[in-house]
Design a protein around this motif. Sequence first.
Motif, PDB file in Angstrom:
ATOM      1  N   MET A 127      -3.059   2.777  29.240  1.00 25.69           N
ATOM      2  CA  MET A 127      -1.896   1.952  29.532  1.00 25.69           C
ATOM      3  C   MET A 127      -2.345   0.512  29.781  1.00 25.69           C
ATOM      4  O   MET A 127      -3.254   0.270  30.576  1.00 25.69           O
ATOM      5  N   GLU A 128      -1.707  -0.428  29.102  1.00 22.10           N
ATOM      6  CA  GLU A 128      -2.053  -1.833  29.259  1.00 22.10           C
ATOM      7  C   GLU A 128      -0.976  -2.562  30.071  1.00 22.10           C
ATOM      8  O   GLU A 128       0.221  -2.335  29.864  1.00 22.10           O
ATOM      9  N   VAL A 129      -1.446  -3.435  30.973  1.00 17.71           N
ATOM     10  CA  VAL A 129      -0.527  -4.232  31.799  1.00 17.71           C
ATOM     11  C   VAL A 129      -0.997  -5.679  31.745  1.00 17.71           C
ATOM     12  O   VAL A 129      -2.210  -5.955  31.822  1.00 17.71           O
ATOM     13  N   ALA A 130      -0.057  -6.601  31.603  1.00 12.62           N
ATOM     14  CA  ALA A 130      -0.400  -8.020  31.564  1.00 12.62           C
ATOM     15  C   ALA A 130      -0.931  -8.465  32.922  1.00 12.62           C
ATOM     16  O   ALA A 130      -0.401  -8.095  33.970  1.00 12.62           O
ATOM     17  N   VAL A 131      -1.986  -9.267  32.910  1.00 13.46           N
ATOM     18  CA  VAL A 131      -2.556  -9.814  34.136  1.00 13.46           C
ATOM     19  C   VAL A 131      -1.876 -11.148  34.433  1.00 13.46           C
ATOM     20  O   VAL A 131      -1.855 -12.051  33.588  1.00 13.46           O
ATOM     21  N   LEU A 132      -1.319 -11.273  35.637  1.00 13.43           N
ATOM     22  CA  LEU A 132      -0.624 -12.492  36.044  1.00 13.43           C
ATOM     23  C   LEU A 132      -1.503 -13.328  36.965  1.00 13.43           C
ATOM     24  O   LEU A 132      -2.442 -12.811  37.582  1.00 13.43           O
ATOM     25  N   ASP A 133      -1.183 -14.622  37.066  1.00  6.51           N
ATOM     26  CA  ASP A 133      -1.844 -15.459  38.066  1.00  6.51           C
ATOM     27  C   ASP A 133      -0.947 -15.536  39.298  1.00  6.51           C
ATOM     28  O   ASP A 133       0.138 -14.944  39.333  1.00  6.51           O
ATOM     29  N   ILE A 134      -1.378 -16.282  40.337  1.00  6.95           N
ATOM     30  CA  ILE A 134      -0.613 -16.308  41.587  1.00  6.95           C
ATOM     31  C   ILE A 134       0.687 -17.091  41.460  1.00  6.95           C
ATOM     32  O   ILE A 134       1.496 -17.101  42.393  1.00  6.95           O
ATOM     33  N   GLU A 166       1.681 -15.306  32.952  1.00  3.86           N
ATOM     34  CA  GLU A 166       0.716 -14.449  32.269  1.00  3.86           C
ATOM     35  C   GLU A 166      -0.542 -15.243  31.929  1.00  3.86           C
ATOM     36  O   GLU A 166      -0.467 -16.389  31.490  1.00  3.86           O
ATOM     37  N   THR A 167      -1.682 -14.610  32.147  1.00  2.00           N
ATOM     38  CA  THR A 167      -2.958 -15.277  31.874  1.00  2.00           C
ATOM     39  C   THR A 167      -3.394 -15.096  30.423  1.00  2.00           C
ATOM     40  O   THR A 167      -4.372 -15.703  29.986  1.00  2.00           O
ATOM     41  N   GLY A 168      -2.692 -14.241  29.701  1.00  2.00           N
ATOM     42  CA  GLY A 168      -3.094 -13.940  28.317  1.00  2.00           C
ATOM     43  C   GLY A 168      -4.041 -12.771  28.223  1.00  2.00           C
ATOM     44  O   GLY A 168      -4.421 -12.367  27.126  1.00  2.00           O
ATOM     45  N   ARG A 169      -4.433 -12.237  29.359  1.00  2.00           N
ATOM     46  CA  ARG A 169      -5.329 -11.077  29.382  1.00  2.00           C
ATOM     47  C   ARG A 169      -4.538  -9.816  29.723  1.00  2.00           C
ATOM     48  O   ARG A 169      -3.479  -9.877  30.332  1.00  2.00           O
ATOM     49  N   LYS A 170      -5.095  -8.685  29.340  1.00  2.00           N
ATOM     50  CA  LYS A 170      -4.481  -7.392  29.622  1.00  2.00           C
ATOM     51  C   LYS A 170      -5.432  -6.555  30.465  1.00  2.00           C
ATOM     52  O   LYS A 170      -6.651  -6.585  30.259  1.00  2.00           O
ATOM     53  N   ALA A 171      -4.880  -5.828  31.417  1.00  2.00           N
ATOM     54  CA  ALA A 171      -5.674  -4.895  32.216  1.00  2.00           C
ATOM     55  C   ALA A 171      -5.423  -3.487  31.696  1.00  2.00           C
ATOM     56  O   ALA A 171      -4.268  -3.094  31.473  1.00  2.00           O
ATOM     57  N   GLN A 172      -6.486  -2.756  31.498  1.00  2.00           N
ATOM     58  CA  GLN A 172      -6.378  -1.388  30.987  1.00  2.00           C
ATOM     59  C   GLN A 172      -6.328  -0.426  32.166  1.00  2.00           C
ATOM     60  O   GLN A 172      -7.310  -0.265  32.899  1.00  2.00           O
ATOM     61  N   LEU A 173      -5.182   0.204  32.373  1.00  2.00           N
ATOM     62  CA  LEU A 173      -5.037   1.182  33.451  1.00  2.00           C
ATOM     63  C   LEU A 173      -5.397   2.561  32.920  1.00  2.00           C
ATOM     64  O   LEU A 173      -4.874   2.990  31.885  1.00  2.00           O
ATOM     65  N   SER A 174      -6.273   3.234  33.628  1.00  2.00           N
ATOM     66  CA  SER A 174      -6.746   4.542  33.179  1.00  2.00           C
ATOM     67  C   SER A 174      -5.602   5.558  33.160  1.00  2.00           C
ATOM     68  O   SER A 174      -4.874   5.718  34.147  1.00  2.00           O
ATOM     69  N   ASP A 175      -5.453   6.264  32.043  1.00  2.00           N
ATOM     70  CA  ASP A 175      -4.404   7.284  31.933  1.00  2.00           C
ATOM     71  C   ASP A 175      -4.654   8.445  32.889  1.00  2.00           C
ATOM     72  O   ASP A 175      -3.716   9.132  33.297  1.00  2.00           O
ATOM     73  N   SER A 176      -5.909   8.677  33.244  1.00  2.00           N
ATOM     74  CA  SER A 176      -6.229   9.793  34.139  1.00  2.00           C
ATOM     75  C   SER A 176      -5.846   9.497  35.586  1.00  2.00           C
ATOM     76  O   SER A 176      -5.869  10.396  36.437  1.00  2.00           O
ATOM     77  N   VAL A 177      -5.487   8.237  35.881  1.00  2.00           N
ATOM     78  CA  VAL A 177      -5.085   7.851  37.239  1.00  2.00           C
ATOM     79  C   VAL A 177      -3.628   7.399  37.274  1.00  2.00           C
ATOM     80  O   VAL A 177      -2.874   7.766  38.179  1.00  2.00           O
ATOM     81  N   PHE A 178      -3.204   6.634  36.270  1.00  2.00           N
ATOM     82  CA  PHE A 178      -1.880   6.010  36.301  1.00  2.00           C
ATOM     83  C   PHE A 178      -0.873   6.659  35.340  1.00  2.00           C
ATOM     84  O   PHE A 178       0.255   6.202  35.253  1.00  2.00           O
ATOM     85  N   ALA A 179      -1.271   7.692  34.636  1.00  2.00           N
ATOM     86  CA  ALA A 179      -0.343   8.287  33.665  1.00  2.00           C
ATOM     87  C   ALA A 179      -0.447   9.809  33.625  1.00  2.00           C
ATOM     88  O   ALA A 179      -0.337  10.423  32.573  1.00  2.00           O
ATOM     89  N   ILE A 180      -0.634  10.428  34.788  1.00  2.00           N
ATOM     90  CA  ILE A 180      -0.683  11.891  34.823  1.00  2.00           C
ATOM     91  C   ILE A 180       0.718  12.445  35.099  1.00  2.00           C
ATOM     92  O   ILE A 180       1.636  11.708  35.464  1.00  2.00           O
ATOM     93  N   GLU A 181       0.870  13.753  34.939  1.00  2.00           N
ATOM     94  CA  GLU A 181       2.122  14.416  35.305  1.00  2.00           C
ATOM     95  C   GLU A 181       2.121  14.577  36.829  1.00  2.00           C
ATOM     96  O   GLU A 181       1.291  15.293  37.385  1.00  2.00           O
ATOM     97  N   PRO A 182       3.035  13.905  37.538  1.00  2.00           N
ATOM     98  CA  PRO A 182       2.994  13.930  39.016  1.00  2.00           C
ATOM     99  C   PRO A 182       3.152  15.338  39.572  1.00  2.00           C
ATOM    100  O   PRO A 182       3.969  16.125  39.084  1.00  2.00           O
ATOM    101  N   ASN A 183       2.352  15.638  40.572  1.00  2.00           N
ATOM    102  CA  ASN A 183       2.455  16.911  41.283  1.00  2.00           C
ATOM    103  C   ASN A 183       3.210  16.652  42.591  1.00  2.00           C
ATOM    104  O   ASN A 183       2.653  16.135  43.557  1.00  2.00           O
ATOM    105  N   GLU A 184       4.474  17.008  42.610  1.00  2.00           N
ATOM    106  CA  GLU A 184       5.328  16.675  43.746  1.00  2.00           C
ATOM    107  C   GLU A 184       4.910  17.396  45.026  1.00  2.00           C
ATOM    108  O   GLU A 184       5.031  16.846  46.126  1.00  2.00           O
TER     109      GLU A 184
END
Length: 208
Positions: A1-8, A12-30
Motif C-alpha cells: 500500500m502506497e501513501v503520499a508523504v506530506l510536509d508539515i 505533498e513532497t512528491g514521495r510515496k511511503a510504502q506501507l507493509s501489507d502484513s501490518v496495514f492491510a490484514i483482515e482485522p481480528n475483532e
Amino acid sequence: MEVAVLDIKGKETGRKAQLSDSVFAIEPNEHAVYLDVKQYLANQRQGTHKAKERAEISGSTRKIKKQKGTGTARAGSIKSPIFKGGGRVFGPRPRNYGFKLNKNLKRLARKSALSIKANDKAIIVVEDFSFDTPKTKNFIDVLKALGIDSKKSLIVLGDSNKNVYLSSRNLKSSEAISSSELSTYKILNAKNIVILEGSLEGIESKLS
C-alpha cells in the motif's frame, strides 16, 4: 500500500511511503482487538476500592437483646449487616484487574487496528520534523495544515523527538507518542493517525 508523504504544511513532497501489507492491510481480528483493549482499560483501574465488613466495624460486641420473648428475630451483634451502620456483606476488596495476553495476540490486535485505520483512509504519513523549542502553537499549526486540528489525533514519533512531544502535552484532542508506546486502544481512540516517516520502519519491524 502506497501513501503520499506530506510536509508539515500539508503539501505533498512528491514521495510515496510504502506501507507493509502484513501490518496495514490484514483482515482485522475483532476478538483480538477486543481483548487487547479490554486489557489496556483493566490495567488503568487502580483497584483500591474497599468496604468494611462486620469484623472491621467499630461497635460493641455485647448481645443487643435477649434471645427469646421479644417477638422479633434473634440478634446478637450491632455490627450485623442488617442494621444501619453495620458491616457490608461481600463488599469490594483491593484487587488487581489486570490479566495476561500472549505477545502474538497483542501483535495481531495492533496490526488489526492499523489495518482498520488504513482502510478508513485515516493514516497520514508526514516527513520527519522537529521544533527548536517546545511550543504548543507550532504543534497546532501543524495539525491545522494537515486538516485535523478539530479531530482527535495520534501522532507517532520516532524514538527521540522531545520538543514535539512537549509541544503536544497541553492539547486534549491530540497525543504524541513514540512508536514503542503504540497500543491498540490509542490507535482506535484517535480519529486520525499521523505517522512520521522515520517511525514507519520501527512500527513495521516490531509488528511484522
